[in-house]
Write a protein that holds these residues in place. Structure first.
Motif, PDB file in Angstrom:
ATOM      1  N   PHE A  27       0.844  -1.195   0.000  1.00 35.54           N
ATOM      2  CA  PHE A  27       0.000   0.000   0.000  1.00 35.54           C
ATOM      3  C   PHE A  27       0.879   1.244   0.000  1.00 35.54           C
ATOM      4  O   PHE A  27       2.046   1.197   0.381  1.00 35.54           O
ATOM      5  N   THR A  28       0.312   2.369  -0.411  1.00 34.19           N
ATOM      6  CA  THR A  28       1.028   3.639  -0.419  1.00 34.19           C
ATOM      7  C   THR A  28       0.554   4.491   0.746  1.00 34.19           C
ATOM      8  O   THR A  28      -0.636   4.781   0.857  1.00 34.19           O
ATOM      9  N   CYS A  29       1.477   4.886   1.595  1.00 33.69           N
ATOM     10  CA  CYS A  29       1.164   5.801   2.693  1.00 33.69           C
ATOM     11  C   CYS A  29       1.443   7.209   2.178  1.00 33.69           C
ATOM     12  O   CYS A  29       2.594   7.566   1.952  1.00 33.69           O
ATOM     13  N   VAL A  30       0.374   7.993   1.986  1.00 32.10           N
ATOM     14  CA  VAL A  30       0.560   9.325   1.408  1.00 32.10           C
ATOM     15  C   VAL A  30       1.146  10.313   2.399  1.00 32.10           C
ATOM     16  O   VAL A  30       1.824  11.257   1.996  1.00 32.10           O
ATOM     17  N   ASP A  31       0.874  10.104   3.701  1.00 28.64           N
ATOM     18  CA  ASP A  31       1.436  11.001   4.715  1.00 28.64           C
ATOM     19  C   ASP A  31       1.043  10.498   6.093  1.00 28.64           C
ATOM     20  O   ASP A  31       0.178   9.636   6.245  1.00 28.64           O
ATOM     21  N   ILE A  32       1.702  11.085   7.084  1.00 28.96           N
ATOM     22  CA  ILE A  32       1.335  10.901   8.481  1.00 28.96           C
ATOM     23  C   ILE A  32       0.934  12.281   8.992  1.00 28.96           C
ATOM     24  O   ILE A  32       1.743  13.211   8.955  1.00 28.96           O
ATOM     25  N   ALA A  33      -0.316  12.415   9.409  1.00 27.33           N
ATOM     26  CA  ALA A  33      -0.829  13.695   9.890  1.00 27.33           C
ATOM     27  C   ALA A  33      -1.019  13.612  11.402  1.00 27.33           C
ATOM     28  O   ALA A  33      -1.805  12.803  11.881  1.00 27.33           O
ATOM     29  N   PRO A  34      -0.314  14.465  12.167  1.00 21.57           N
ATOM     30  CA  PRO A  34      -0.416  14.403  13.624  1.00 21.57           C
ATOM     31  C   PRO A  34      -1.516  15.281  14.225  1.00 21.57           C
ATOM     32  O   PRO A  34      -1.711  15.281  15.430  1.00 21.57           O
ATOM     33  N   ASP A  35      -2.225  16.034  13.360  1.00 16.39           N
ATOM     34  CA  ASP A  35      -3.231  16.959  13.881  1.00 16.39           C
ATOM     35  C   ASP A  35      -4.216  17.356  12.781  1.00 16.39           C
ATOM     36  O   ASP A  35      -4.054  16.987  11.616  1.00 16.39           O
ATOM     37  N   LEU A  36      -5.232  18.125  13.169  1.00 17.19           N
ATOM     38  CA  LEU A  36      -6.276  18.555  12.247  1.00 17.19           C
ATOM     39  C   LEU A  36      -5.718  19.395  11.101  1.00 17.19           C
ATOM     40  O   LEU A  36      -6.077  19.182   9.938  1.00 17.19           O
ATOM     41  N   ASP A  37      -4.845  20.345  11.393  1.00 17.00           N
ATOM     42  CA  ASP A  37      -4.317  21.215  10.340  1.00 17.00           C
ATOM     43  C   ASP A  37      -3.591  20.424   9.259  1.00 17.00           C
ATOM     44  O   ASP A  37      -3.752  20.696   8.068  1.00 17.00           O
ATOM     45  N   THR A  38      -2.802  19.443   9.658  1.00 18.97           N
ATOM     46  CA  THR A  38      -2.077  18.631   8.681  1.00 18.97           C
ATOM     47  C   THR A  38      -3.039  17.747   7.898  1.00 18.97           C
ATOM     48  O   THR A  38      -2.950  17.644   6.673  1.00 18.97           O
ATOM     49  N   ALA A  39      -3.987  17.122   8.586  1.00 12.45           N
ATOM     50  CA  ALA A  39      -4.970  16.268   7.917  1.00 12.45           C
ATOM     51  C   ALA A  39      -5.835  17.057   6.948  1.00 12.45           C
ATOM     52  O   ALA A  39      -6.233  16.545   5.896  1.00 12.45           O
ATOM     53  N   ALA A  40      -6.118  18.315   7.273  1.00 10.33           N
ATOM     54  CA  ALA A  40      -6.981  19.151   6.432  1.00 10.33           C
ATOM     55  C   ALA A  40      -6.414  19.324   5.026  1.00 10.33           C
ATOM     56  O   ALA A  40      -7.173  19.545   4.078  1.00 10.33           O
ATOM     57  N   GLN A  41      -5.113  19.198   4.876  1.00  6.30           N
ATOM     58  CA  GLN A  41      -4.487  19.301   3.556  1.00  6.30           C
ATOM     59  C   GLN A  41      -4.975  18.197   2.623  1.00  6.30           C
ATOM     60  O   GLN A  41      -4.823  18.305   1.407  1.00  6.30           O
TER      61      GLN A  41
END
Length: 132
Positions: A27-41
């Protein structure tokens, strides 16, 4: 089976372990988001699945993240040590796994989420509490 997966987790070791497991399985992990602001991207991105912790470095923002991602068509599984914080689930999301979880259970839940979206005859692992 391939998929783009977003990990929403603020504990670096947990997040990197999940990333390694997912990538080892193709699988491809597109990113690790540690909070709402990062996930919002990623709210308007083409993400197949998001694995979302409830309590992140900015507080109990996981449910909000899960709801926003699922409203855009992303499949969402919560992975948390505190599943009681969402006893009735979150609209549009699949379910919740309780941390800690083992590699096989994580992968079974991922395969269930991706496979069921593709119409494949897959069963959820017993550890995945499905939301109504």
């Amino acid at each position: 089976m391939t998929a783009n997966i977003l990990i929403v987790e603020d504990e670096a070791l947990v997040a990197w372990n999940m990333k390694d497991i997912l990538e080892h399985e193709g699988f491809t992990c597109v990113d690790i988001a540690p909070d709402l602001d990062t996930a919002a991207q990623y709210f308007d991105s083409s993400i197949d699945l998001a694995l979302v912790d409830l309590n992140l470095r900015d507080g109990l923002t996981g449910p909000q993240i899960g709801m926003r991602l699922s409203s855009k068509g992303t499949r969402v599984i919560f992975i948390t040590a505190n599943p009681g914080q969402i006893p009735d689930g979150v609209d549009g999301t699949i379910g919740v796994l309780t941390k800690p979880t083992d590699d096989a259970t994580l992968m079974a839940a991922v395969r269930y989420a991706i496979g069921s979206a593709a119409g494949e005859p897959v069963s959820p692992p017993t550890a995945l509490k499905l939301f109504a």
